[in-house]
Design an enzyme around this catalytic site. Structure first.
Site, short mmCIF file in Angstrom:
data_model
loop_
_atom_site.label_atom_id
_atom_site.label_comp_id
_atom_site.label_asym_id
_atom_site.label_seq_id
_atom_site.Cartn_x
_atom_site.Cartn_y
_atom_site.Cartn_z
N ASN A 1 -10.03 -22.84 -121.95
CA ASN A 1 -8.90 -23.52 -121.27
C ASN A 1 -7.55 -23.16 -121.90
OD1 ASN A 1 -9.72 -26.64 -119.67
ND2 ASN A 1 -11.10 -24.95 -120.01
N PRO B 1 -9.64 -32.51 -124.49
CA PRO B 1 -8.54 -32.19 -123.58
C PRO B 1 -8.87 -31.17 -122.49
CG PRO B 1 -8.36 -30.88 -125.57
CD PRO B 1 -9.61 -31.70 -125.72
N THR B 2 -10.07 -30.56 -122.51
CA THR B 2 -10.30 -29.46 -121.57
C THR B 2 -10.72 -29.98 -120.19
OG1 THR B 2 -12.64 -29.27 -122.13
CG2 THR B 2 -11.11 -27.95 -123.46
N CYS B 3 -10.62 -29.08 -119.19
CA CYS B 3 -11.01 -29.44 -117.82
C CYS B 3 -12.51 -29.21 -117.62
CB CYS B 3 -10.24 -28.60 -116.82
SG CYS B 3 -8.49 -28.85 -116.92
N ASP B 4 -13.30 -29.67 -118.58
CA ASP B 4 -14.75 -29.53 -118.47
C ASP B 4 -15.36 -30.91 -118.64
OD1 ASP B 4 -17.56 -29.10 -119.12
OD2 ASP B 4 -17.02 -26.99 -119.27
#
Ligand SMILES: Cc1ncc(COP(=O)(O)O)c(C=O)c1O
Length: 388
Positions: free
Chosen positions: A378, A334-337
């Site tokens: 995050n 789910p992270t923005c990475d």
């Protein structure tokens, strides 16, 4: 999944407490695993590798059952002591230690240490002097390199030295007054080949012979971890490992079989844990018919599934729609990475009916998950663990 975990998850859902991913660990499975190790390798002391899962409930259960503990740091030593293990049942198995941590470990009563070079043996000898401990009371074993062939999570060249050098390291430790106790190795984690111990045991036997020629009597072989848990691929049972190891010990040591130690981590707790997670999004990157679906979960590489790095560990993922038709998916966290993708090189089949909000169950998640989770990357909290 065990009945206890199934019941627990049902009650949790009925109470509306199923927010966020959770790892549920069934202690009955750990109990069975310990018993299986003790039965399959009857003359071997079990040193549970605390790093695999240091939950206090796991450590207390194993301490009660008679296990010893392999630790990587002073905090892990303290956890094992707090769980009821006495210091004589704890080893400091990390080959990379600060000298002041060796002093602290010695003051906590630890007397068994891993080394893989002369400089580390020097640290231990100096630390013993500082801690007021007789060097002769401090046992050291030298770790040798293993290529990790056959393992899904090989441990590379970071730990250990070549067998010929181990003879010199042990002699050096002996000259420092330390008790040169034996040899250790790790054949690579999630090792599917039961014969992987054979080559390392041949080297260990050579080191014993060479040390004997130099007047040093070694007595212990630490067979390390590597015993697998069940992910997607089938793996042999622990009895097969016990048989293969016993055969290799007899082949290389004849009727002078040394004292032995194993350090199982994954094989002790992996199949005891199950993660329940949620589908956050299902999407495609184009409208083309054959485009794979992207399934985003509320857990990823930073939430505890770090061992999906290079897609090394392939977890079994169950859903409530597993009877439906399957189609290939990319699974991501789910992270923005952008590295937070679990399986992309090799697509993962999931049911076509899987949709946003569905729960998924990730099996075999009891080892190397909770402690790998980021603190708050995050803004997501670390993976919660509930031990039942
Ligand atoms: C020294 C040592 N012993 C034991 C283990 C446990 O290995 P496994 O989980 O493969 O049983 C490890 C894992 O990294 C280790 O470094």
């Amino acid at each position: 999944m065990t009945d206890r975990i199934r019941d627990f998850l049902r009650v949790r859902r009925d109470l509306g407490q199923d927010e966020g991913p959770v790892m549920v660990l069934d202690l009955d499975v750990v109990r069975d695993n310990y018993t299986a190790f003790a039965r399959s390798l009857p003359d071997t002391r079990v040193f549970y590798a605390v790093k695999a899962n240091p939950a206090p409930e796991v450590l207390s259960l194993l301490a009660e059952m008679g296990s010893c503990f392999d630790t990587a740091s002073v905090p892990e030593i303290e956890m094992a002591l707090a769980a009821g293990a006495t210091a004589d049942r704890i080893s400091f198995g990390n080959t990379i230690k600060k000298e002041r941590d060796v002093v602290r470990a010695l003051k906590l009563g630890i007397r068994l240490f891993a080394v893989d070079c002369q400089a580390e043996a020097d640290k231990i000898a100096r630390a013993a002097a500082e801690a007021g401990v007789a060097t002769a009371d401090v046992q050291v074993f030298c770790r040798i390199l293993c290529d990790g062939a056959g393992a899904d999570w090989p441990l590379s060249r970071k730990f250990g030295c070549v067998p010929e050098m181990a003879v010199d390291v042990l002699e050096h430790a002996h000259v420092q007054g330390l008790h040169a106790y034996g040899v250790s190795f790790h054949v690579g984690s999630q090792q599917a080949n039961t014969e992987a111990w054979d080559g390392a045991l041949a080297s260990a036997a050579m080191i014993f012979r060479e040390c004997a020629l130099r007047g040093i009597g070694l007595s212990m072989v630490n067979l390390g971890g590597g015993f697998p848990t069940q992910y997607l691929k089938a793996v042999p049972g622990v009895e097969s490992y016990g048989d293969a190891i016993f055969r290799a010990l007899t082949k290389h040591f004849g009727n002078q079989i040394p004292e032995t130690i194993i350090e199982p981590g994954r094989g002790m707790v992996g199949n005891a844990g199950m993660i329940e997670a949620e589908v956050v999004l299902v999407s495609k990157k184009s409208t083309a018919e054959d485009e794979v679906r992207w399934v985003y979960l509320d857990i990823g590489k930073f939430g505890g599934l770090a061992e999906t790095m290079d897609e090394s560990i392939r977890y079994r993922i169950r859903t409530e729609h597993d009877e439906d038709r399957m189609s290939p998916c990319v699974i991501a966290g789910p992270t923005c990475d952008s590295v937070d993708v679990l399986y992309e090189k090799q697509h993962y089949p999931l049911p076509v009916s899987l949709s946003i909000g569905d729960k998924v169950l990730i099996e075999g998640a009891g080892a190397y998950t909770t402690t790998y989770a980021a603190v708050a990357f995050n803004g997501f909290p670390p993976l919660r663990q509930i031990v039942i």
